[in-house]
Write a protein that holds these residues in place. Sequence first.
Motif, PDB file in Angstrom:
ATOM      1  N   MET A   1      14.799  -9.583   4.579  1.00 17.64           N
ATOM      2  CA  MET A   1      14.136  -9.972   3.338  1.00 17.64           C
ATOM      3  C   MET A   1      12.722  -9.396   3.301  1.00 17.64           C
ATOM      4  O   MET A   1      12.034  -9.382   4.298  1.00 17.64           O
ATOM      5  N   LYS A   2      12.321  -8.924   2.122  1.00 15.29           N
ATOM      6  CA  LYS A   2      10.961  -8.407   1.975  1.00 15.29           C
ATOM      7  C   LYS A   2       9.993  -9.583   1.939  1.00 15.29           C
ATOM      8  O   LYS A   2      10.332 -10.646   1.434  1.00 15.29           O
ATOM      9  N   ASN A   3       8.791  -9.374   2.459  1.00 15.51           N
ATOM     10  CA  ASN A   3       7.755 -10.375   2.224  1.00 15.51           C
ATOM     11  C   ASN A   3       6.623  -9.694   1.487  1.00 15.51           C
ATOM     12  O   ASN A   3       5.781  -9.054   2.075  1.00 15.51           O
ATOM     13  N   TRP A   4       6.630  -9.836   0.177  1.00 15.16           N
ATOM     14  CA  TRP A   4       5.653  -9.172  -0.660  1.00 15.16           C
ATOM     15  C   TRP A   4       4.512 -10.127  -1.023  1.00 15.16           C
ATOM     16  O   TRP A   4       3.832  -9.931  -2.004  1.00 15.16           O
ATOM     17  N   THR A   5       4.378 -11.213  -0.221  1.00 11.17           N
ATOM     18  CA  THR A   5       3.349 -12.190  -0.560  1.00 11.17           C
ATOM     19  C   THR A   5       1.960 -11.702  -0.164  1.00 11.17           C
ATOM     20  O   THR A   5       0.968 -12.250  -0.592  1.00 11.17           O
ATOM     21  N   THR A   6       1.918 -10.695   0.700  1.00 11.09           N
ATOM     22  CA  THR A   6       0.616 -10.199   1.137  1.00 11.09           C
ATOM     23  C   THR A   6      -0.079  -9.491  -0.034  1.00 11.09           C
ATOM     24  O   THR A   6       0.032  -9.948  -1.143  1.00 11.09           O
ATOM     25  N   THR A   7      -0.745  -8.414   0.182  1.00 11.58           N
ATOM     26  CA  THR A   7      -1.504  -7.832  -0.932  1.00 11.58           C
ATOM     27  C   THR A   7      -0.634  -6.974  -1.841  1.00 11.58           C
ATOM     28  O   THR A   7       0.316  -6.346  -1.399  1.00 11.58           O
ATOM     29  N   HIS A   8      -1.010  -6.939  -3.092  1.00 13.81           N
ATOM     30  CA  HIS A   8      -0.413  -6.021  -4.062  1.00 13.81           C
ATOM     31  C   HIS A   8       1.113  -6.074  -4.077  1.00 13.81           C
ATOM     32  O   HIS A   8       1.766  -5.047  -4.126  1.00 13.81           O
ATOM     33  N   TYR A   9       1.683  -7.258  -4.018  1.00 17.57           N
ATOM     34  CA  TYR A   9       3.145  -7.278  -3.925  1.00 17.57           C
ATOM     35  C   TYR A   9       3.813  -6.771  -5.188  1.00 17.57           C
ATOM     36  O   TYR A   9       4.851  -6.134  -5.122  1.00 17.57           O
ATOM     37  N   LYS A  10       3.225  -6.988  -6.345  1.00 23.78           N
ATOM     38  CA  LYS A  10       3.898  -6.593  -7.588  1.00 23.78           C
ATOM     39  C   LYS A  10       4.091  -5.076  -7.694  1.00 23.78           C
ATOM     40  O   LYS A  10       5.213  -4.631  -7.957  1.00 23.78           O
ATOM     41  N   PRO A  11       3.036  -4.276  -7.492  1.00 20.99           N
ATOM     42  CA  PRO A  11       3.266  -2.826  -7.564  1.00 20.99           C
ATOM     43  C   PRO A  11       4.322  -2.339  -6.565  1.00 20.99           C
ATOM     44  O   PRO A  11       5.157  -1.489  -6.907  1.00 20.99           O
ATOM     45  N   HIS A  12       4.311  -2.902  -5.350  1.00 17.35           N
ATOM     46  CA  HIS A  12       5.337  -2.508  -4.365  1.00 17.35           C
ATOM     47  C   HIS A  12       6.719  -2.868  -4.878  1.00 17.35           C
ATOM     48  O   HIS A  12       7.664  -2.085  -4.805  1.00 17.35           O
ATOM     49  N   ALA A  13       6.834  -4.092  -5.363  1.00 22.93           N
ATOM     50  CA  ALA A  13       8.133  -4.572  -5.831  1.00 22.93           C
ATOM     51  C   ALA A  13       8.620  -3.728  -7.008  1.00 22.93           C
ATOM     52  O   ALA A  13       9.781  -3.315  -7.038  1.00 22.93           O
ATOM     53  N   ARG A  14       7.723  -3.446  -7.965  1.00 26.47           N
ATOM     54  CA  ARG A  14       8.147  -2.650  -9.129  1.00 26.47           C
ATOM     55  C   ARG A  14       8.557  -1.248  -8.711  1.00 26.47           C
ATOM     56  O   ARG A  14       9.496  -0.677  -9.243  1.00 26.47           O
ATOM     57  N   ARG A  15       7.823  -0.681  -7.762  1.00 25.54           N
ATOM     58  CA  ARG A  15       8.160   0.668  -7.296  1.00 25.54           C
ATOM     59  C   ARG A  15       9.571   0.692  -6.714  1.00 25.54           C
ATOM     60  O   ARG A  15      10.389   1.531  -7.042  1.00 25.54           O
ATOM     61  N   GLU A  16       9.849  -0.297  -5.837  1.00 31.25           N
ATOM     62  CA  GLU A  16      11.143  -0.295  -5.139  1.00 31.25           C
ATOM     63  C   GLU A  16      12.312  -0.735  -6.007  1.00 31.25           C
ATOM     64  O   GLU A  16      13.429  -0.285  -5.804  1.00 31.25           O
ATOM     65  N   THR A  17      12.054  -1.657  -6.934  1.00 32.95           N
ATOM     66  CA  THR A  17      13.188  -2.245  -7.659  1.00 32.95           C
ATOM     67  C   THR A  17      13.368  -1.664  -9.060  1.00 32.95           C
ATOM     68  O   THR A  17      14.382  -1.919  -9.695  1.00 32.95           O
ATOM     69  N   ILE A  18      12.362  -0.907  -9.539  1.00 31.31           N
ATOM     70  CA  ILE A  18      12.504  -0.335 -10.884  1.00 31.31           C
ATOM     71  C   ILE A  18      12.427   1.193 -10.824  1.00 31.31           C
ATOM     72  O   ILE A  18      13.407   1.884 -11.112  1.00 31.31           O
ATOM     73  N   ILE A  19      11.268   1.722 -10.432  1.00 30.56           N
ATOM     74  CA  ILE A  19      11.047   3.175 -10.524  1.00 30.56           C
ATOM     75  C   ILE A  19      12.035   3.945  -9.631  1.00 30.56           C
ATOM     76  O   ILE A  19      12.771   4.819 -10.100  1.00 30.56           O
ATOM     77  N   ASP A  20      12.057   3.588  -8.348  1.00 28.50           N
ATOM     78  CA  ASP A  20      12.905   4.337  -7.407  1.00 28.50           C
ATOM     79  C   ASP A  20      14.385   4.173  -7.744  1.00 28.50           C
ATOM     80  O   ASP A  20      15.170   5.132  -7.679  1.00 28.50           O
ATOM     81  N   VAL A  21      14.757   2.949  -8.110  1.00 26.57           N
ATOM     82  CA  VAL A  21      16.176   2.679  -8.377  1.00 26.57           C
ATOM     83  C   VAL A  21      16.632   3.417  -9.639  1.00 26.57           C
ATOM     84  O   VAL A  21      17.716   3.997  -9.688  1.00 26.57           O
TER      85      VAL A  21
END
Length: 195
Positions: A1-21
């Motif tokens: 499981m990803k832990n995106w609670t640290t810094t800047h989780y939204k940009p990371h999440a959007r990159r991996e789950t929207i742009i790249d996909v």
Amino acid sequence: MKNWTTTHYKPHARRETIIDVYRSRFNIHKIPNGKQYWSLCSDCTNDGEPHKDTEIGQMIHHDIISEQDFVGVDIDSNTISRNTIAYPHATWICNDFFAAMCEVDTFEPAIVNFDTISTPKYAIPVLGDIINIVPPNTMIVCNMILKCRNQIILPISEISQQIQIHLSGVDVDFHPDIMTYLNGTTEMATIVCYT
Ligand SMILES: C[S@@+](CC[C@H](N)C(=O)[O-])C[C@H]1O[C@@H](n2cnc3c(N)ncnc32)[C@H](O)[C@@H]1O
């Protein structure tokens, strides 16, 4: 499981789950001409100013859309006013997300980001409604809560089956992985599917 609670989780999440996909599925860099990126948008500004880490800012920065392709919907009117000033060439709508989709004159999504912080009980029927009305070759991304304070709300293995119940004869493909991540003590899931 990803832990995106640290810094800047939204940009990371959007990159991996929207742009790249999206790029990997459709093998194109940018959404086609005339197509739209629909988002349950929230505040897309940094103190009222455009910023590359907001959703629209990031999508433009990564050149997957142009500003005028973005359709941001939120029920909060202050949010919509701020976004309209910061990004005047995008379309901003203050309405319920699904109602907005049904009411616009031109509905041509390539990507829909139904980014909720809701439980499956609310999110899954609406996700089904969205899948039922989008055109072929649309990617729909949906975030929802799966587990709260160790209480499982819906097991991952049941998600796609629950979504199928709400579909009216539409063919849909699910991304093979349901991506899960922690937001504080809440476990969220990102479901990606394609029509
Ligand atoms: C998680 S935020 C969206 C974050 C944004 N997509 C991003 O990537 O930064 C969810 C937003 O949805 C709005 N919202 C909640 N229910 C809604 C509904 N039914 N229709 C429209 N907006 C809604 C809330 O006001 C909130 O701003």
